[in-house]
Scaffold this active site. Structure first.
Site, PDB file in Angstrom:
ATOM      1  N   GLU A  51      -1.517  -9.122   3.780  1.00  0.00           N
ATOM      2  CA  GLU A  51      -1.494  -9.585   5.178  1.00  0.00           C
ATOM      3  C   GLU A  51      -2.895  -9.787   5.734  1.00  0.00           C
ATOM      4  OE1 GLU A  51      -2.141  -5.205   5.630  1.00  0.00           O
ATOM      5  OE2 GLU A  51      -1.036  -6.515   4.241  1.00  0.00           O
TER       6      GLU A  51
ATOM      7  N   CYS B 261       0.840  -1.201   0.000  1.00  0.00           N
ATOM      8  CA  CYS B 261       0.000   0.000   0.000  1.00  0.00           C
ATOM      9  C   CYS B 261       0.880   1.259   0.000  1.00  0.00           C
ATOM     10  CB  CYS B 261      -0.976  -0.030   1.169  1.00  0.00           C
ATOM     11  SG  CYS B 261      -2.355   1.135   0.972  1.00  0.00           S
TER      12      CYS B 261
ATOM     13  N   HIS C 189      -3.543  -5.307   0.300  1.00  0.00           N
ATOM     14  CA  HIS C 189      -3.055  -5.706   1.622  1.00  0.00           C
ATOM     15  C   HIS C 189      -3.085  -7.225   1.762  1.00  0.00           C
ATOM     16  CE1 HIS C 189      -2.640  -1.888   3.940  1.00  0.00           C
ATOM     17  NE2 HIS C 189      -3.367  -1.432   2.928  1.00  0.00           N
TER      18      HIS C 189
END
Length: 246
Positions: free
Chosen positions: A223, A116, A221
């Site tokens: 994660e 990001c 993202h």
């Protein structure tokens, strides 16, 4: 250092404003980044904001790899623009920490993953520029700021991966669905970067540094998606493997 050692992965931090008059300001990072690094076999190390280049360099030299997470907007002065009215929170101390780290990692071959804001840091550090607000500066673009008020793992749109790139091989895919939690994006691509993924509206979704052991930046993202789709965990696995010298 090749082998089976546990590589140290540096994660930069974001600023948390004081909640009240008697609360101290804090630096922090989302637990999901830390969990993804641990799951990959790395040792996460949180990096504070360090404007002192000597101290910052000391920290950098103790790292095997670098993770640049999401967070605040980069000050547009770093790409020679005035602040747009839709530019949001800016952290000069974070810029002063992350931009040198990104340059060093790229110039010296240290593995680096940008997520990001992190991909934007990589682009700006290497001479590129940003759209300060997609909605205001990219006519016809879809919504990319699916936050707050939405699950962080909401699959907001697809991305198309460029065939033959490290990212496409790593994910073993030509397309995938991703979340989207950003209002800025790459505008002018830095000369050292290669475009490796785009959204349906043309917004840059991922880049790589040419001729580098491992230097990838992605706008989504992973994660937040790794628990539901193991392909996203592969980004962290690859960072840790590269940081181990494999």
């Amino acid at each position: 250092m090749p082998g089976n050692h546990t590589p140290t992965i540096g994660l930069t931090t974001l600023s948390l404003a004081p909640a009240g008059a008697h609360r101290a300001s804090r630096l922090a990072q989302n637990r999901t980044y830390i969990q993804a690094v641990v799951q990959a076999g790395g040792l996460p190390l949180l990096i504070p904001h360090l404007e002192d280049r000597t101290l910052l360099r000391t920290v950098y030299e103790r790292l095997d790899g670098l993770l640049l997470p999401g967070g605040e907007d980069i000050h547009p002065g770093h790409f020679r623009e005035a602040i747009h009215e839709r530019c949001r929170s800016i952290s000069p101390e974070r810029d002063a920490t992350e931009l040198p780290l990104a340059r060093w990692a790229v110039e010296e071959g240290k593995p680096v993953l940008g997520i990001c804001r992190g991909v934007q840091v990589m682009n700006v550090a290497l001479g590129g520029s940003l759209y300060q607000d997609i909605g205001a500066q990219c006519p016809g673009a879809s919504r990319h700021d699916w936050y707050p008020g939405f699950p962080r793992n909401l699959l907001a749109h697809g991305v198309t991966l460029v065939d033959g790139t490290n990212l496409a091989r790593m994910l073993d895919a030509s397309a995938l669905e991703v979340n989207s939690l950003h209002h800025q994006s790459v505008k002018d691509l830095a000369p050292a970067l290669e475009l490796v993924a785009v959204a349906p509206d043309g917004v840059v979704e991922a880049v790589e540094v040419r001729d580098h052991p491992f230097a990838i930046g992605g706008q989504w993202h992973p994660e937040e998606l790794a628990a539901d789709d193991a392909r996203h965990q592969r980004l962290f696995d690859a960072l840790v493997r590269a940081s181990r010298g494999e």
